[in-house]
Design an enzyme around this catalytic site. Structure first.
Site, PDB file in Angstrom:
ATOM      1  N   ILE A 350       0.848  -1.190   0.000  1.00 45.31           N
ATOM      2  CA  ILE A 350       0.000   0.000   0.000  1.00 45.31           C
ATOM      3  C   ILE A 350       0.883   1.239   0.000  1.00 45.31           C
ATOM      4  CG2 ILE A 350      -1.809   1.254   1.236  1.00 45.31           C
ATOM      5  CD1 ILE A 350      -2.671  -1.416   2.434  1.00 45.31           C
ATOM      6  N   CYS A 351       0.618   2.127  -0.936  1.00 43.62           N
ATOM      7  CA  CYS A 351       1.455   3.314  -1.140  1.00 43.62           C
ATOM      8  C   CYS A 351       0.947   4.469  -0.285  1.00 43.62           C
ATOM      9  CB  CYS A 351       1.444   3.688  -2.614  1.00 43.62           C
ATOM     10  SG  CYS A 351       2.652   4.935  -3.048  1.00 43.62           S
ATOM     11  N   MET A 352       1.423   4.544   0.947  1.00 45.46           N
ATOM     12  CA  MET A 352       1.042   5.606   1.876  1.00 45.46           C
ATOM     13  C   MET A 352       2.284   6.026   2.655  1.00 45.46           C
ATOM     14  SD  MET A 352      -2.511   3.998   3.375  1.00 45.46           S
ATOM     15  CE  MET A 352      -2.727   5.323   4.570  1.00 45.46           C
TER      16      MET A 352
END
Length: 422
Positions: A350-352
């Protein structure tokens, strides 16, 4: 790469999500720990709406509530770009045309002002990324929202070669003292000290058996089944110690026990928003099921179809913790189903930013991270890919793709990868 707070297509689709480092982010009013936003926030919002109304020539508050703020920076006269001119380096570069306003979104956690607001912008322009990243310098105070917006508006005026608007100085005016109580000020310090204090208490609890009265207080609000899980974990830890096979660290184990107890007490957990299972009874390996997402979202509809087809109507996440938790973030990935959009990378990572060392804070609660991820998937327009090859999601591939994205961020700043890259 995505910042802590997500926004959807109406907010960023393929555009950029760039935020300010804060603590325990609870999107949409999700649990973030600590007291909820108080009178100061209401006064800040009221002041903002009075100054930057919807007819303002430079900056407008489009919508405002206690957990979210949307605003627009108008580019009339920016950089001398005329109608039909090609976008220059200081004009929106994706999903917009020259002259379109810069749309900025802010999510406010329940712990504000102890937790800074988290910002995002509907663009992949690295110049806008830099504007938001500079907000990390502003971390203290009861009017962080006003301080952040003053910096944003001033920096955007410089970026687009516009004169500083005089109304920006109105953000420095003090709020009425009676609205910002000392209790709110002191709560910030209490929140910052809480993790250390509670870790010490947890450490003591693992060493010694609590008196009956103290134990009753600690277990209050936790169901019998979950109490049994906690007791089993403690028993296994004692046995591992006797066998000389201790895994993890005292620091991480104590904090994870606290996080698990807090989750078991949580109304979101009890209300069926999500479920937590320990993989092989390991405190360092969690499977988290997102059982409820926004019912108005396309993702919710997809999950209903998934239930009919496969009998599962949840999103399965895996949280992997290291010995240096809580000072390093968990590694989080989607296990199933295969998703597109929602800032999910190849392999399920997840790109956070909040899940990176740069964006992480040891004050974050795991529940607030869970709720934030749920909000990110919805606002990022995640969709279930029916019929997709499930083997494309794996721990190894997720780690590789995430490591690659982090390296790119360190060199070039935060950005959102194209849709085809997840």
């Amino acid at each position: 790469m995505q910042q802590p707070q997500p926004q959807g297509q109406q907010q960023p689709g393929p555009g950029q999500q760039l935020g300010v480092q804060g603590a325990a982010p609870g999107a949409g009013g999700g649990p973030g720990g600590g007291p909820g936003p108080g009178p100061c926030l209401r006064r800040e919002l009221k002041l903002l709406e009075s100054i930057f109304h919807r007819g303002h020539e430079r900056f407008r508050i489009a919508s405002a509530c206690l957990d979210e703020l949307s605003c627009e920076f108008l580019l009339a006269g920016a950089g001398g770009a005329g109608a039909g001119a090609a976008p220059g380096p200081h004009l929106p570069s994706r999903g917009s045309v020259p002259g379109d306003p810069v749309r900025i979104h802010c999510n406010i956690t329940e712990s504000y002002p102890a937790v800074p607001p988290i910002w995002s912008v509907e663009s992949d322009d690295p110049n806008l990324a830099a504007v938001l990243e500079r907000l990390v310098d502003i971390k203290k105070g009861n009017t962080l929202l006003l301080q952040h917006l003053k910096r944003i508006i001033s920096d955007l005026c410089k970026l687009y070669n516009l004169p500083q608007h005089p109304d920006v100085e109105m953000l420095d005016q003090p709020l009425p003292a009676e609205q910002c109580t000392q209790e709110e000020v002191s709560s910030e310090d209490e929140d910052e000290e809480m993790p250390e204090d509670t870790e010490d208490l947890d450490h003591y609890e693992m060493k010694e058996e609590e008196p009956a009265e103290g134990k009753k207080s600690e277990d209050d609000g936790i169901g019998k089944e979950n109490l049994a899980i906690l007791e089993k974990i403690k028993k296994n830890q004692r046995q591992d110690y006797l066998n000389g096979a201790v895994s993890g660290s005292v620091q991480a184990t104590d904090r994870l026990m606290k996080e698990l107890r807090d989750i078991y007490r949580s109304q979101s957990f009890k209300g069926g928003n999500y479920a937590v299972e320990l993989v092989n009874d390991s405190l360092y390996d969690w499977n988290v099921k997102l059982l409820k997402v926004d019912q108005d979202s396309a993702l919710h509809n997809d999950l209903q179809i998934l239930k009919e087809k496969e009998g599962a109507d949840f999103i399965l996440l895996n949280f992997s913790f290291k010995d240096n938790f809580p000072f390093d973030p968990p590694f989080v990935r989607v296990v199933s189903p295969v998703l597109s959009g929602g800032y999910v990378l190849g392999g399920g990572a997840i790109c956070m930013e909040l899940l990176t060392k740069q964006g992480w804070s040891s004050a974050y609660s795991i529940e607030s991270v869970i709720m934030q991820i749920s909000a990110t998937l919805v606002k990022g327009k995640a969709r279930v890919q029916f019929g997709a090859n499930k083997s494309q999601y794996s721990l190894t591939r997720a780690q590789q793709s995430y490591k690659s994205l982090v390296q790119i961020h360190e060199k070039n700043g935060w950005y959102t990868p194209p849709k085809e890259d997840g």
